[in-house]
Enzyme design. Sequence first.
Site, PDB file in Angstrom:
ATOM      1  CE  LYS A 192      21.283 -46.262  32.041  1.00  0.00           C
ATOM      2  NZ  LYS A 192      21.027 -45.204  32.951  1.00  0.00           N
ATOM      3  CB  CYS A 301       5.495 -52.576  34.742  1.00  0.00           C
ATOM      4  SG  CYS A 301       5.865 -53.694  36.099  1.00  0.00           S
TER       5      CYS A 301
HETATM    6  P1  NAD Z   1      13.316 -46.423  29.890  1.00  0.00           P
HETATM    7  O1  NAD Z   1      13.232 -47.559  28.950  1.00  0.00           O
HETATM    8  O2  NAD Z   1      13.317 -45.042  29.349  1.00  0.00           O
HETATM    9  O3  NAD Z   1      14.643 -46.535  30.763  1.00  0.00           O
HETATM   10  C1  NAD Z   1      14.961 -47.727  31.456  1.00  0.00           C
HETATM   11  C2  NAD Z   1      16.467 -47.844  31.572  1.00  0.00           C
HETATM   12  O4  NAD Z   1      16.997 -48.089  30.269  1.00  0.00           O
HETATM   13  C3  NAD Z   1      17.140 -46.558  32.076  1.00  0.00           C
HETATM   14  O5  NAD Z   1      18.186 -46.894  32.966  1.00  0.00           O
HETATM   15  C4  NAD Z   1      17.677 -45.949  30.790  1.00  0.00           C
HETATM   16  O6  NAD Z   1      18.784 -45.108  30.981  1.00  0.00           O
HETATM   17  C5  NAD Z   1      18.066 -47.198  30.006  1.00  0.00           C
HETATM   18  N1  NAD Z   1      18.193 -46.997  28.562  1.00  0.00           N
HETATM   19  C6  NAD Z   1      17.526 -46.121  27.785  1.00  0.00           C
HETATM   20  N2  NAD Z   1      17.931 -46.234  26.498  1.00  0.00           N
HETATM   21  C7  NAD Z   1      18.865 -47.223  26.456  1.00  0.00           C
HETATM   22  C8  NAD Z   1      19.634 -47.816  25.433  1.00  0.00           C
HETATM   23  N3  NAD Z   1      19.541 -47.412  24.172  1.00  0.00           N
HETATM   24  N4  NAD Z   1      20.482 -48.812  25.757  1.00  0.00           N
HETATM   25  C9  NAD Z   1      20.585 -49.250  27.039  1.00  0.00           C
HETATM   26  N5  NAD Z   1      19.887 -48.714  28.066  1.00  0.00           N
HETATM   27  C10 NAD Z   1      19.033 -47.713  27.784  1.00  0.00           C
HETATM   28  O7  NAD Z   1      12.146 -46.659  30.937  1.00  0.00           O
HETATM   29  P2  NAD Z   1      11.682 -45.703  32.103  1.00  0.00           P
HETATM   30  O8  NAD Z   1      10.960 -44.563  31.479  1.00  0.00           O
HETATM   31  O9  NAD Z   1      12.848 -45.437  33.016  1.00  0.00           O
HETATM   32  O10 NAD Z   1      10.682 -46.647  32.915  1.00  0.00           O
HETATM   33  C11 NAD Z   1       9.339 -46.769  32.626  1.00  0.00           C
HETATM   34  C12 NAD Z   1       9.071 -47.986  31.771  1.00  0.00           C
HETATM   35  O11 NAD Z   1       9.509 -49.167  32.443  1.00  0.00           O
HETATM   36  C13 NAD Z   1       7.604 -48.198  31.501  1.00  0.00           C
HETATM   37  O12 NAD Z   1       7.401 -48.546  30.164  1.00  0.00           O
HETATM   38  C14 NAD Z   1       7.235 -49.360  32.395  1.00  0.00           C
HETATM   39  O13 NAD Z   1       6.124 -50.110  31.994  1.00  0.00           O
HETATM   40  C15 NAD Z   1       8.484 -50.150  32.360  1.00  0.00           C
HETATM   41  N6  NAD Z   1       8.539 -51.070  33.503  1.00  0.00           N
HETATM   42  C16 NAD Z   1       8.341 -52.416  33.263  1.00  0.00           C
HETATM   43  C17 NAD Z   1       8.348 -53.318  34.324  1.00  0.00           C
HETATM   44  C18 NAD Z   1       8.103 -54.796  34.092  1.00  0.00           C
HETATM   45  O14 NAD Z   1       8.382 -55.569  34.992  1.00  0.00           O
HETATM   46  N7  NAD Z   1       7.601 -55.215  32.941  1.00  0.00           N
HETATM   47  C19 NAD Z   1       8.564 -52.849  35.626  1.00  0.00           C
HETATM   48  C20 NAD Z   1       8.749 -51.481  35.824  1.00  0.00           C
HETATM   49  C21 NAD Z   1       8.744 -50.597  34.741  1.00  0.00           C
END
Ligand code: NAD
Length: 507
Positions: A192, A301
């Site tokens: 997804k 991140c």
């Molecule tokens: P997000 O959590 O809003 O979304 C990430 C994914 O999760 C999307 O595909 C979204 O549609 C999905 N999602 C959202 N709600 C969900 C639910 N209830 N159930 C299942 N899936 C769901 O994150 P974002 O805003 O797209 O990305 C930024 C975040 O990602 C930041 O917090 C960043 O630090 C983090 N990040 C972490 C790493 C790491 O390796 N630790 C790497 C890159 C980004």
Amino acid sequence: MSEQLQQNIAKAEGYLARFKNNTLGHYINGEWTLGSEGNTFDNTTPTDQSFLGKVVQGSEADVNAACDAAAAAAAEWAAMPGAARKKILHKLGDELEKRAEEIAMVESMDCGQPLRFMRQAAIRGAANFRFFADKAPEARNGLSLHQDQHTNYTVRNPIGPVAVITPWNTPFMLSTWKIAPALAAGCTVVHKPAELSPLTAAILAECAEAAGLPKGVWNMVNGFGTVVGKALTEHPAIKAVALVGDSATGKKIQAQTANTLKRLHLELGGKNPVIVFNDADFDRALDAVVFMIYSLNGQRCTSSSRLLIQSGIKDKFLAALKERVANLKVGHSLDPATEVGPLVHTGHYDKVTSYFDIAKQDGATVAVGGKSLRDEMGPGNYVTPTLFVEAANNMRIAQEEIFGPVLTAIEFDTEEQAIELANDTIYGLAGYIWTSNTGCAMRMADKVEAGMLWVNSENNRNLPSPFGGVKMSGIGRDGGDWSFDFYMETKNVCIAHDLHSVPVLGR
Ligand code: NAD
């Protein structure tokens, strides 16, 4: 507008035309489909908010179809010899390399990341597939554990269909980093992509198809987290969920998967410290501090969003830093000169810019930036690279993940204070230590709470090394064999040497 930018925009238009003219659907069981309900949402570019195409909003029925396909394909894919999977995954790497320019340009337009960084996206994606492809033939290998009268051995089997849920910040690279080991391990996948940056996930699925992946092994469903993500994480056929995203999303997924007791790998947010001591190599530390927060628009991140600077060099370091930050080139993501591009989405732009006022309200000083650039640069999500000084660690700008080109500098005197400040956060993804004192580096590396620490280096990546965080930054590791441990079940087999006495009951 430079000639080079004009040329790049024209080229990108060519690559984007098919997305603009056709609704982007799902890839399920080897077929492209517009799904069961036909609802769509508009995808736009953060460079100027213009239209990039319609994308299907996946439904629960679409998720069910994808999970059914992944479940039906699981046994055959798992039984395929590792050497055969290796061949297909290398072919996938070839396909990605062939389309490197297209992937870079589409990714830059979809999520605003500067082309100078995205040029490597396909190459790094291909490297991810090749690295895990080479390990596929040995993925099942385990240990032999000897006892006096028994021998134990372990084997690993693919866990089954898995969900891979990815964010928008570097969507292409992160998708490959998760999907490559899952496939190499013998799992089938339902991916997804983030709703804010869906385009390169479609190219990735096309490359998988071109590489000859059997039907149902790779499925991709577009749409929102609240519908598609939720249904996927709750589906009983899915055995494990790999999420890269926000800590709040990680918590929700933990709750959503409780009923079906799934294995989780959560890679979440961070508020990573870069700690610069008086005796650090000044110039190298300065380069790294600038790079690790202002590259990739600070939407990374592992970005070092808190600078902890020792008092002996604070004034000199901050003066040099201010000059560098003020000099950063903000521009269109396809301009080769651009160092900081537009933020991914208007909602995220609103969040990042809200911290400019929050910083002042909390009593910090805006040393550089702190401004929207919409008046100067039009409707794109452009902001000035920003540096906050005179800040304290309890301020919101030091505690909350802003996820933009925004750095908060905090002074410290002693090593103990640096440790205390570094650890005074809910997060624990990464940390960076700059010192010429090896003992100090070792003590800091021991005490700073983070999954990954770099000493005298920026974010150097090594694919066999573990990647992941502690505290609210996540659960689990990937990289090298850690990835296989996540995507595979370990089975222990205990064989008697027929020497021990079997306990007797009821004789
Ligand atoms: P997000 O959590 O809003 O979304 C990430 C994914 O999760 C999307 O595909 C979204 O549609 C999905 N999602 C959202 N709600 C969900 C639910 N209830 N159930 C299942 N899936 C769901 O994150 P974002 O805003 O797209 O990305 C930024 C975040 O990602 C930041 O917090 C960043 O630090 C983090 N990040 C972490 C790493 C790491 O390796 N630790 C790497 C890159 C980004």
